[in-house]
Design a protein around this motif. Structure first.
Motif, PDB file in Angstrom:
ATOM      1  N   TYR A 111      89.213  -8.468 -48.437  1.00 39.86           N
ATOM      2  CA  TYR A 111      89.355  -7.362 -49.397  1.00 39.86           C
ATOM      3  C   TYR A 111      89.437  -7.927 -50.820  1.00 39.86           C
ATOM      4  CZ  TYR A 111      92.298  -3.577 -51.593  1.00 39.86           C
ATOM      5  OH  TYR A 111      92.856  -2.630 -52.391  1.00 39.86           O
ATOM      6  N   GLY A 164     101.359  -1.971 -48.763  1.00 35.94           N
ATOM      7  CA  GLY A 164      99.956  -1.768 -49.127  1.00 35.94           C
ATOM      8  C   GLY A 164      99.552  -2.642 -50.297  1.00 35.94           C
ATOM      9  N   GLU A 176      97.303   2.030 -50.778  1.00 32.92           N
ATOM     10  CA  GLU A 176      96.927   0.973 -49.832  1.00 32.92           C
ATOM     11  C   GLU A 176      95.408   0.968 -49.721  1.00 32.92           C
ATOM     12  OE1 GLU A 176      96.462  -1.610 -47.702  1.00 32.92           O
ATOM     13  OE2 GLU A 176      95.181  -0.285 -46.536  1.00 32.92           O
ATOM     14  N   GLY A 177      94.822  -0.227 -49.973  1.00 34.62           N
ATOM     15  CA  GLY A 177      93.387  -0.367 -49.817  1.00 34.62           C
ATOM     16  C   GLY A 177      92.600   0.332 -50.919  1.00 34.62           C
ATOM     17  N   THR A 213      91.127  -3.181 -47.154  1.00 29.93           N
ATOM     18  CA  THR A 213      92.488  -2.819 -46.750  1.00 29.93           C
ATOM     19  C   THR A 213      93.310  -4.084 -46.540  1.00 29.93           C
ATOM     20  OG1 THR A 213      93.828  -1.724 -45.043  1.00 29.93           O
ATOM     21  CG2 THR A 213      91.808  -2.766 -44.294  1.00 29.93           C
TER      22      THR A 213
END
Lengths: 242, 412
Positions: free
Chosen positions: A97, A174, A182-183, A192
């Protein structure tokens, strides 16, 4: 893409496969096959070229040095960029991510350039490492049930203007910025912090990726009994103090 | 070299006595063997106690992600051919447990000590070992442990100045990286099934090439060293090229590898391979692992597997289908609270076995097996699983606290 085939690319398992995130590949593969799709899975090591004709690209989590190496090699390779330009779906976890964003902090403590496929910037958190069960509500536009996962990261991720928060945290950390998100995602690229692996606890995300790749609105239902039982257990666990 | 030429100081004696008293109190209170609390009390009274206790011994340290308790037992058995041995045989492998074990062996010539991976460099500094056996390093409890490669790096730095003879696995690139900062290394081709923590060169980050048994980095000169000892099928090959049969009661390839390393360690202390290997046959079960127990008219073999590499080695030693397999997984503090590692284990290897799933995290395992396309039964407890299986042998595989739970249930 032909009607009945799905090309699934697992990016750099030699570098980014440390936290069981291989499970995401296995779950997407399994659920696609259960829908009668002809799944071609390609595991691409970091000394190989990233194919540009995949439908779904999955990127996992890894340790700090492999993360730096993965970002360098993905940028040099350029294949993932071209795949995204071709409309491919990308789903990334944790270290994966972070490297899809504009910048992250590498193992040498330097700000390193990411791929810029997601409008996010990651830094190193000042507080304690975020470790534990998470419960969050996924952006209602995606029409998915709550997100359950296990986080284990020091990084903190700030969202830019074109990145949408993937979920709003009820329990856990998160992105860790303090805004409760979160993400992140845009139309085709997702990121994520959730391990678990995240698809094992949220098979609907696997289905979402398959639907986006096939450009369909619905998939035949499959047996979800054990996933559901696991979800209920982990959601209950996340809401209880450790 | 060894022998009690230098008596303990009054302070050290007091610390040992106080530690033993605390251990006795802990035992009396029903809180385990008391070795850890005893060691803690003793170290508090005399922080140098571990070094002082070790001064009278020829010390061998054993560390690894998997197999360290068993290998410690095998080396201890082998060295008993040459003199009395003191050892932390029950696996209390941090400084307090080690101190406590050594305090109980005032007449010993050898100290054979299992050391937790995180403490190896420190303990190696404290006890000035004659030899250090390094078996393997792989991912384990990543929610609380150091990254695997960082651990290898820490070993490498910590062992750089050590005068100890390092006996190390040539087939694990992370072990080779950790050991090759030392001047005196005996390389053992002990094998390693699990490869997924060493695809990236620990030296330069290049991609590792692994043709057959060999390995090398495609970018820098880092490569597999030439071993002087090797596991070859059911035999140990020594540096002279002689093959010695391995006869163990312990099952599996991994234990043959442990025996090979142990034979190399024993040879460094003058115990010939034949003598060492014959003595290793005496080792039957190690802290309950590999024990076969009768329970509800079945024969249960208890197998401990704590991480992906351990599960992989365990799959290679179980009886073939249709032998039933019971699996129990917990995620308590001592196990690591993240169960993601289940997805690094290739459960398709269990196809054809009737499978029974239990433990605190049976649902994680159920989803894992579902995705692997296997049939399985989810059970509430061991009794239910055992009763669903036909009479005969059952393989029972569990991670750390799940294993302790099972041992309690079967009265082992």
């Amino acid at each position: 893409m032909s009607d009945n085939s799905l090309r699934l690319v697992w990016v750099y398992p030699d570098l980014l496969s440390t936290y069981g995130d291989q499970g995401n590949v296995l779950v997407v593969e399994r659920r696609a096959r259960q829908r009668g799709l002809d799944v071609q899975r390609l595991d691409v090591r970091s000394d190989q070229a990233i194919p540009t004709s995949g439908d779904i690209y999955l990127i996992g989590g890894g340790e700090d040095r492999p993360q730096r190496l993965a970002a360098e090699r993905l940028i040099r390779d350029g294949g993932l960029h071209r795949a995204v330009e071709n409309g491919a779906i990308v789903f990334s976890v944790c270290a994966g991510y972070q490297i899809l964003g504009h910048q992250f902090v590498n193992d040498l403590g330097e700000q390193q350039e990411g791929l810029g496929l997601l409008d996010v910037v990651s830094t190193r958190g000042e507080g304690a490492r975020c470790v534990g069960d998470v419960l969050a509500d996924i952006d209602p536009k995606l029409g998915l049930p709550p997100l359950t996962g296990f986080e284990n990261h020091q990084g903190v991720t700030h969202l830019g203007e074109t990145a949408k928060p993937f979920a709003k945290v009820r329990f856990g950390n998160g992105n860790g910025v303090g805004d409760g998100y979160e993400g992140a995602y845009n139309d085709t690229v997702f990121g994520t912090y959730m391990h678990g692996p995240v698809m094992a606890r949220n098979p609907h995300i696997a289905d979402l990726l398959i639907k986006l790749a096939l450009d369909v609105n619905a998939l035949p239902s499959v047996e979800d009994r054990w996933y559901e039982a696991l979800r209920q257990e982990r959601i209950a666990a996340a809401t209880q103090p450790a | 070299m060894a022998g009690n030429t230098e008596p303990l100081s009054p302070r050290a004696k007091l610390a040992v006595t106080a530690g033993k008293a605390a251990a006795a109190v802990s035992r009396a209170a029903g809180r385990g063997s008391g070795s850890v609390i005893g060691g803690r009390v003793a170290l508090k009274l005399d922080p140098d106690l571990l070094a002082r206790l070790a001064r009278h011994l020829d010390v061998v340290l054993v560390s690894a992600t998997n197999g360290k308790t068993t290998t410690t037992r095998l080396i201890a058995e082998a060295l008993r051919a040459s003199g009395p041995v003191v050892s932390n045989a029950l696996g209390a492998n941090m400084p307090a447990g080690i101190t406590s074990a050594l305090a109980g062996g005032s007449d010993a010539k050898y100290g054979v000590i299992e050391v937790d991976e995180k403490y190896l460099a420190g303990v190696a500094r404290d006890v000035t070992p004659k030899a250090i056996a390094l078996l393997n390093l792989s991912r384990d409890q990543l929610d609380r442990a150091a990254e695997t490669r960082m651990l290898a790096e820490k070993w490498r730095e910590g062992l750089a100045g050590s005068k100890a003879l390092i006996i190390a696995n040539a087939d694990d690139p992370l072990i080779v990286w950790a050991a090759s900062s030392s001047a005196n290394v005996v390389w053992v081709a002990a094998g390693q099934e699990w490869k997924d923590d060493a695809w990236s060169c620990p030296s330069c980050g290049g991609v590792m090439q692994r043709p057959g048994e060999d390995w090398f980095c495609g970018e820098c000169g880092f490569r597999r060293p030439t071993p002087s000892w090797a596991l070859s099928g059911d035999h140990v090959l020594d540096p002279h090229g002689s093959a010695w049969p391995i006869k163990l009661q312990l099952p599996g390839r991994a234990n043959k590898a442990n025996a090979t390393t142990s034979a190399a360690v024993a040879a460094a202390f003058g115990v010939p391979p034949q003598v060492a290997l014959e003595r290793m046959y005496a080792v039957q079960a190690v802290a309950g692992r590999y024990d076969v127990v009768s329970f509800l008219e079945r024969e249960l073999r208890l197998l401990l597997a704590k991480n992906p590499a351990g599960w992989l080695e365990t799959f290679s030693l179980i009886d073939p289908p249709p032998t039933p397999v019971i699996m129990s997984v917990n995620a308590r503090g001592a196990d690591g609270t993240d169960t993601s590692w289940l997805w690094d284990v290739d459960y398709t290897r269990l196809a054809g076995h009737p499978l029974f799933v239990l433990g605190d995290r049976k649902l994680d395992l159920a989803v894992r097996l579902e995705v692997a396309g296997l049939d399985f039964h989810v059970c509430d407890n061991l009794d239910e699983a055992v009763q669903m299986a036909p009479p005969g042998r059952i393989e029972v595989i569990a991670n750390y606290t799940a294993f302790q739970d099972l041992r309690r249930r079967v009265g082992n």
